[in-house]
Design a protein around this motif. Structure first.
Motif, short mmCIF file in Angstrom:
data_model
loop_
_atom_site.label_atom_id
_atom_site.label_comp_id
_atom_site.label_asym_id
_atom_site.label_seq_id
_atom_site.Cartn_x
_atom_site.Cartn_y
_atom_site.Cartn_z
N LEU A 84 3.95 -117.41 -77.11
CA LEU A 84 4.62 -117.86 -78.32
C LEU A 84 5.96 -117.12 -78.60
CD1 LEU A 84 3.74 -119.63 -80.61
CD2 LEU A 84 2.53 -117.78 -81.75
N ILE A 85 5.96 -115.81 -78.24
CA ILE A 85 7.40 -115.14 -78.51
C ILE A 85 8.41 -115.60 -77.68
CG2 ILE A 85 8.64 -112.66 -78.09
CD1 ILE A 85 5.80 -111.60 -78.56
N SER A 86 8.23 -116.06 -76.36
CA SER A 86 9.29 -116.45 -75.58
C SER A 86 9.65 -117.79 -76.15
CB SER A 86 8.75 -116.74 -74.14
OG SER A 86 8.49 -115.52 -73.46
N ALA A 87 8.76 -118.84 -76.42
CA ALA A 87 8.95 -120.20 -77.08
C ALA A 87 9.92 -119.91 -78.34
CB ALA A 87 7.87 -120.95 -76.95
N THR A 88 9.45 -118.98 -79.31
CA THR A 88 10.11 -118.89 -80.42
C THR A 88 11.46 -118.47 -80.23
OG1 THR A 88 7.81 -118.64 -81.34
CG2 THR A 88 9.79 -118.03 -82.66
N MET A 89 11.47 -117.36 -79.45
CA MET A 89 12.85 -116.91 -79.22
C MET A 89 13.70 -117.84 -78.68
SD MET A 89 12.15 -113.11 -77.59
CE MET A 89 13.88 -112.61 -77.20
N GLU A 90 13.45 -118.85 -77.71
CA GLU A 90 14.38 -119.87 -76.98
C GLU A 90 14.59 -120.86 -78.28
OE1 GLU A 90 12.06 -121.34 -73.73
OE2 GLU A 90 12.42 -119.30 -72.57
N LYS A 91 13.74 -121.11 -79.03
CA LYS A 91 13.95 -122.10 -80.41
C LYS A 91 15.12 -121.60 -81.09
CE LYS A 91 10.80 -122.88 -83.49
NZ LYS A 91 9.56 -123.02 -84.11
N ALA A 131 1.09 -111.98 -68.87
CA ALA A 131 1.90 -111.68 -69.80
C ALA A 131 3.33 -111.54 -69.15
CB ALA A 131 1.63 -110.71 -71.01
N THR A 132 3.07 -110.66 -68.39
CA THR A 132 4.47 -110.36 -67.33
C THR A 132 4.89 -111.73 -66.64
OG1 THR A 132 3.66 -108.20 -66.93
CG2 THR A 132 5.27 -108.78 -65.58
N ARG A 133 4.10 -112.44 -66.18
CA ARG A 133 4.57 -113.82 -65.44
C ARG A 133 5.21 -114.60 -66.46
NH1 ARG A 133 1.59 -110.57 -62.73
NH2 ARG A 133 1.97 -110.72 -60.20
N ILE A 134 4.62 -114.73 -67.71
CA ILE A 134 5.11 -115.49 -68.67
C ILE A 134 6.50 -115.26 -68.89
CG2 ILE A 134 4.84 -116.38 -70.92
CD1 ILE A 134 1.73 -116.24 -70.53
N VAL A 135 6.65 -113.88 -69.20
CA VAL A 135 8.05 -113.35 -69.63
C VAL A 135 9.13 -113.67 -68.40
CG1 VAL A 135 9.43 -111.53 -70.28
CG2 VAL A 135 7.25 -111.78 -71.34
N GLU A 136 8.59 -113.27 -67.34
CA GLU A 136 9.43 -113.44 -65.86
C GLU A 136 9.92 -114.92 -65.62
OE1 GLU A 136 8.42 -109.93 -63.18
OE2 GLU A 136 7.07 -111.56 -63.03
N LYS A 137 9.23 -115.94 -66.17
CA LYS A 137 9.46 -117.39 -65.92
C LYS A 137 10.09 -117.77 -67.15
CE LYS A 137 5.49 -118.33 -63.03
NZ LYS A 137 4.18 -119.28 -62.87
N SER A 138 10.40 -117.08 -68.15
CA SER A 138 10.92 -117.64 -69.60
C SER A 138 12.68 -117.80 -69.11
CB SER A 138 10.70 -116.61 -70.56
OG SER A 138 11.57 -115.53 -70.50
N GLY A 139 13.43 -118.26 -69.89
CA GLY A 139 14.99 -118.30 -69.87
C GLY A 139 15.61 -116.91 -70.41
N LEU A 140 14.71 -116.10 -70.92
CA LEU A 140 15.29 -114.98 -71.61
C LEU A 140 15.92 -113.82 -70.86
CD1 LEU A 140 12.10 -114.70 -73.90
CD2 LEU A 140 14.36 -115.77 -74.26
N ASP A 141 16.52 -113.12 -71.28
CA ASP A 141 17.36 -111.85 -70.74
C ASP A 141 16.30 -110.67 -71.02
OD1 ASP A 141 19.58 -113.17 -69.94
OD2 ASP A 141 20.43 -112.54 -71.76
N TYR A 142 15.08 -110.57 -70.34
CA TYR A 142 14.13 -109.73 -70.61
C TYR A 142 14.23 -108.51 -69.69
CZ TYR A 142 12.32 -111.10 -65.97
OH TYR A 142 12.22 -111.34 -64.56
N THR A 143 13.55 -107.52 -70.31
CA THR A 143 13.38 -106.27 -69.57
C THR A 143 11.63 -106.04 -69.81
OG1 THR A 143 15.20 -105.27 -69.92
CG2 THR A 143 13.48 -103.92 -69.28
N ILE A 144 11.05 -106.11 -68.79
CA ILE A 144 9.50 -105.55 -68.92
C ILE A 144 9.39 -104.17 -68.73
CG2 ILE A 144 7.28 -106.05 -67.90
CD1 ILE A 144 8.32 -108.75 -67.11
#
Length: 211
Positions: A84-91, A131-144
């Motif tokens: 939900l966080i990843s999708a909302t950030m992208e939106k 959760a780790t893999r969901i974030v990694e597959k997002s289009g975000l500039d993430y740091t896990i």
């Protein structure tokens, strides 16, 4: 212009230390998001307070819109939260995410400590791995961020490992993890698209000393 930082799970111990490191920085505007605002102490300075549920889309939309950085330090259904966080950030066009999971999500903890860690974390490890893999597959500039077993010591000493490297130390202070996170927030280009283990240097063994 100030950098706007949203802290999801702001009532947690690590997040409170992050607030402590950043609240007096005039270049940072903090929004503290917690399920229960009474969890937040009175020493949050000029931080904005937002009471809500990370799994509530309306709450998340209102909190994320207009932010520059989202730092999530959550427990429970973290895989659903990550989605939900990843999708909302992208939106809303918010790119920078710092997301805390745990050690062991890649089976990167070797030897007896790894066996002990897997037994102790149990089913939670599955959710954090997802959760780790969901974030990694997002289009975000993430740091896990993958902390070791946590202590409440008043210290900020830490070392890091990257994804693909064995996880080394058995423990780390919450304040030290917060020091790393605050550094990433202040240096937004640091460890982008990275998954970083955080532990106390020189403290190695088969399990944390406090067990």
């Amino acid at each position: 212009m100030k950098t706007k930082v949203l802290i999801l799970g702001a009532g947690g111990a690590i997040a409170r230390h992050v607030v402590g490191f950043l609240e007096k920085n005039k270049d940072i505007e903090l929004t503290l998001f917690a399920r229960n605002a009474s969890q937040l102490t009175n020493d949050t300075g000029s931080s904005l307070i937002f009471e809500g549920d990370v799994l509530n889309q309306n709450d998340l939309d209102r909190a994320i819109k207009g932010q520059d950085i989202v730092y999530a330090n959550l427990a429970g259904d973290v895989d659903k939260m990550a989605t939900l966080i990843s999708a909302t950030m992208e939106k809303h066009g918010v790119k920078r995410l710092i997301f805390v999971t745990c050690l062991g999500v890649y089976d990167e903890v070797e030897g007896k400590f790894g066996e002990w860690n897997n037994r102790m974390i149990g089913s939670d490890l599955t959710r954090y791995s997802k959760a780790t893999r969901i974030v990694e597959k997002s289009g975000l500039d993430y740091t896990i961020v993958r902390p070791s077993w946590l202590t409440d010591r008043d210290e900020t000493d830490y070392e890091t490992t990257q994804k693909g490297e064995p996880f080394r130390g058995t423990e780390v202070a919450r304040k030290a993890v917060a020091a790393y996170i605050a550094d990433v927030i202040l240096h937004t280009e640091k460890d982008i698209k990275a998954s970083v283990g955080v532990n106390k240097p020189g403290v190695y063994g088969d399990k944390p000393a406090f067990y």
